[in-house]
Design a protein around this motif. Structure first.
Motif, short mmCIF file in Angstrom:
data_model
loop_
_atom_site.label_atom_id
_atom_site.label_comp_id
_atom_site.label_asym_id
_atom_site.label_seq_id
_atom_site.Cartn_x
_atom_site.Cartn_y
_atom_site.Cartn_z
N ASP A 253 0.82 -1.21 0.00
CA ASP A 253 0.00 0.00 0.00
C ASP A 253 0.86 1.26 0.00
N LEU A 254 1.98 1.22 0.74
CA LEU A 254 2.86 2.38 0.75
C LEU A 254 3.43 2.63 -0.63
N ALA A 255 3.89 1.58 -1.30
CA ALA A 255 4.42 1.73 -2.66
C ALA A 255 3.34 2.25 -3.61
N TYR A 256 2.11 1.79 -3.42
CA TYR A 256 0.99 2.26 -4.24
C TYR A 256 0.77 3.75 -4.03
N GLY A 257 0.78 4.18 -2.77
CA GLY A 257 0.60 5.60 -2.48
C GLY A 257 1.69 6.46 -3.06
N LEU A 258 2.92 5.96 -3.03
CA LEU A 258 4.06 6.74 -3.52
C LEU A 258 4.07 6.87 -5.05
N GLU A 259 3.33 6.02 -5.75
CA GLU A 259 3.23 6.17 -7.20
C GLU A 259 2.52 7.46 -7.59
N ASP A 260 1.63 7.93 -6.71
CA ASP A 260 0.87 9.16 -6.98
C ASP A 260 0.62 9.86 -5.65
N PRO A 261 1.65 10.46 -5.06
CA PRO A 261 1.51 11.03 -3.71
C PRO A 261 0.41 12.07 -3.58
N ALA A 262 0.21 12.88 -4.60
CA ALA A 262 -0.82 13.92 -4.52
C ALA A 262 -2.23 13.32 -4.58
N GLY A 263 -2.40 12.27 -5.38
CA GLY A 263 -3.72 11.69 -5.56
C GLY A 263 -4.06 10.59 -4.56
N ARG A 264 -3.04 10.11 -3.84
CA ARG A 264 -3.27 8.98 -2.92
C ARG A 264 -2.80 9.33 -1.51
N VAL A 265 -3.12 10.55 -1.11
CA VAL A 265 -2.71 11.03 0.21
C VAL A 265 -3.25 10.15 1.32
N ALA A 266 -4.49 9.68 1.18
CA ALA A 266 -5.10 8.87 2.24
C ALA A 266 -4.32 7.59 2.50
N TYR A 267 -3.75 7.00 1.45
CA TYR A 267 -2.96 5.78 1.61
C TYR A 267 -1.65 6.07 2.34
N LEU A 268 -1.03 7.19 2.01
CA LEU A 268 0.22 7.55 2.69
C LEU A 268 -0.04 7.91 4.15
N GLU A 269 -1.12 8.61 4.41
CA GLU A 269 -1.46 8.94 5.80
C GLU A 269 -1.75 7.67 6.59
N ASN A 270 -2.45 6.72 5.97
CA ASN A 270 -2.77 5.46 6.65
C ASN A 270 -1.49 4.68 6.94
N SER A 271 -0.55 4.68 6.01
CA SER A 271 0.71 3.98 6.24
C SER A 271 1.46 4.58 7.42
N GLY A 272 1.47 5.89 7.53
CA GLY A 272 2.12 6.53 8.66
C GLY A 272 1.43 6.25 9.97
N ARG A 273 0.10 6.22 9.93
CA ARG A 273 -0.70 6.01 11.14
C ARG A 273 -0.57 4.58 11.67
N THR A 274 -0.38 3.62 10.79
CA THR A 274 -0.43 2.21 11.18
C THR A 274 0.93 1.55 11.35
N PHE A 275 2.01 2.27 11.03
CA PHE A 275 3.33 1.64 11.04
C PHE A 275 3.64 0.95 12.37
N THR A 276 3.42 1.63 13.48
CA THR A 276 3.83 1.11 14.79
C THR A 276 3.13 -0.19 15.13
N HIS A 277 1.83 -0.28 14.93
CA HIS A 277 1.15 -1.52 15.32
C HIS A 277 1.40 -2.65 14.31
N VAL A 278 1.74 -2.31 13.07
CA VAL A 278 2.03 -3.36 12.09
C VAL A 278 3.41 -3.97 12.33
N PHE A 279 4.40 -3.14 12.59
CA PHE A 279 5.76 -3.64 12.73
C PHE A 279 6.24 -3.73 14.17
N GLY A 280 5.38 -3.33 15.11
CA GLY A 280 5.82 -3.35 16.50
C GLY A 280 5.34 -4.54 17.31
N GLY A 281 4.38 -5.30 16.82
CA GLY A 281 3.84 -6.42 17.62
C GLY A 281 3.95 -7.74 16.90
N THR A 282 3.53 -8.80 17.59
CA THR A 282 3.49 -10.14 17.01
C THR A 282 2.33 -10.90 17.62
#
Length: 282
Positions: A253-282
């Motif tokens: 999803d992050l790579a998808y957002g970066l293909e069109d940062p202006a048009g896919r802001v919601a995806y980039l914001e979501n990636s920033g918001r969710t990073f900690t719980h995705v990569f911080g737990g198990t």
């Protein structure tokens, strides 16, 4: 929108008595094989893969009477045009309303995913057997595309995950949405689910696919509650698969957002918001 697309939409509206000649269509999304348009309260999806569209229509027809959760109901299926038309469902994607997650969302997800497993559409869903090794290889490519955006610390955390061996590919395959990200879950202002959309990728696959996406976007509490509601409390090996798919799909999803940062802001914001719980737990 091309003149040919406008002419196609005008013909659809006239022939099937859906919208007037004065209706103004808009383009909602466009991919390499698919285009989605909105016209006067209707959604028109056009695809080059007419066989996949037939499977999607069969599944939606079967689901319509099998779940209390709204899903798109096919009104027009034109195989000659590769077109599906349905009424636009109300609500906004959870991707844009992350504060609306609660028990009502969990219950709705369990309800609709239980129904997906129960129905028997004809033609049936295909098997999606993309192995975990291939998911990991894709994730490594996506990291390289996003490394400079992530920064040193986050890139290092992602790289540590990618250095681990993937969990064994599961032989169990169950029917599922197979793309159940927050962008496809619609809710109203009170947090009630008003629809689950975009069933294009529905398939028989590892059940950790859908729950992994739920963990990515909605957190571990929701994902594990849904997993437990479907199959009982997840064991450690299942939790490992859920986190694995959450992390691979986060990178996608992050790579998808970066293909069109202006048009896919919601995806980039979501990636920033969710990073900690995705990569911080198990």
């Amino acid at each position: 929108m091309s003149p040919a697309e406008r002419a196609m939409l005008a013909e659809l509206g006239s022939h099937h008595h859906l919208w007037s000649d004065t209706a103004q269509p808009t383009t909602l999304a466009r991919g390499s094989e698919n285009s989605t348009f909105a016209v006067d309260g209707f959604i028109v999806r056009r695809t080059a893969d007419v066989e996949a569209l037939a499977r999607e229509v069969a599944l939606l027809d079967a689901l319509a009477g099998a779940t209390a959760v709204p899903v798109p109901v096919p009104l027009v299926h034109r195989a000659d045009l590769g077109v599906l038309v349905y009424r636009r469902l109300p609500g906004a994607p959870l991707l844009r309303r992350p504060d609306r997650v609660g028990p009502a969302v969990e219950h709705a997800l369990i309800n609709v995913l239980t129904a997906v497993r129960r129905v028997e559409p004809e033609p049936p869903m295909e098997v999606d057997d993309h192995p975990n090794e291939a998911w990991l290889a894709d994730a490594r490519e996506n990291l390289e595309a996003a490394r400079s955006y992530l920064g040193v610390e986050r890139a290092a955390a992602v790289a540590a995950f990618l250095d681990e061996a993937p969990p064994p590919t599961r032989s169990v395959r169950v029917a599922q949405h197979n793309d159940l990200g927050a962008e496809h879950i619609l809710v109203d202002e009170s947090g009630q689910v008003t629809g689950i959309i975009d069933w294009t990728d529905a398939a028989l696959a590892d059940p950790a696919r859908d729950t992994g996406l739920l963990l990515r976007d909605l957190g571990s509490a929701v994902a594990l509650a849904v997993s437990a509601g479907l199959d009982g409390p997840p064991m450690p090996d299942e939790r490992a698969r859920i986190y694995f798919h959450a992390r691979c799909k986060w990178l996608e999803d992050l790579a998808y957002g970066l293909e069109d940062p202006a048009g896919r802001v919601a995806y980039l914001e979501n990636s920033g918001r969710t990073f900690t719980h995705v990569f911080g737990g198990t």
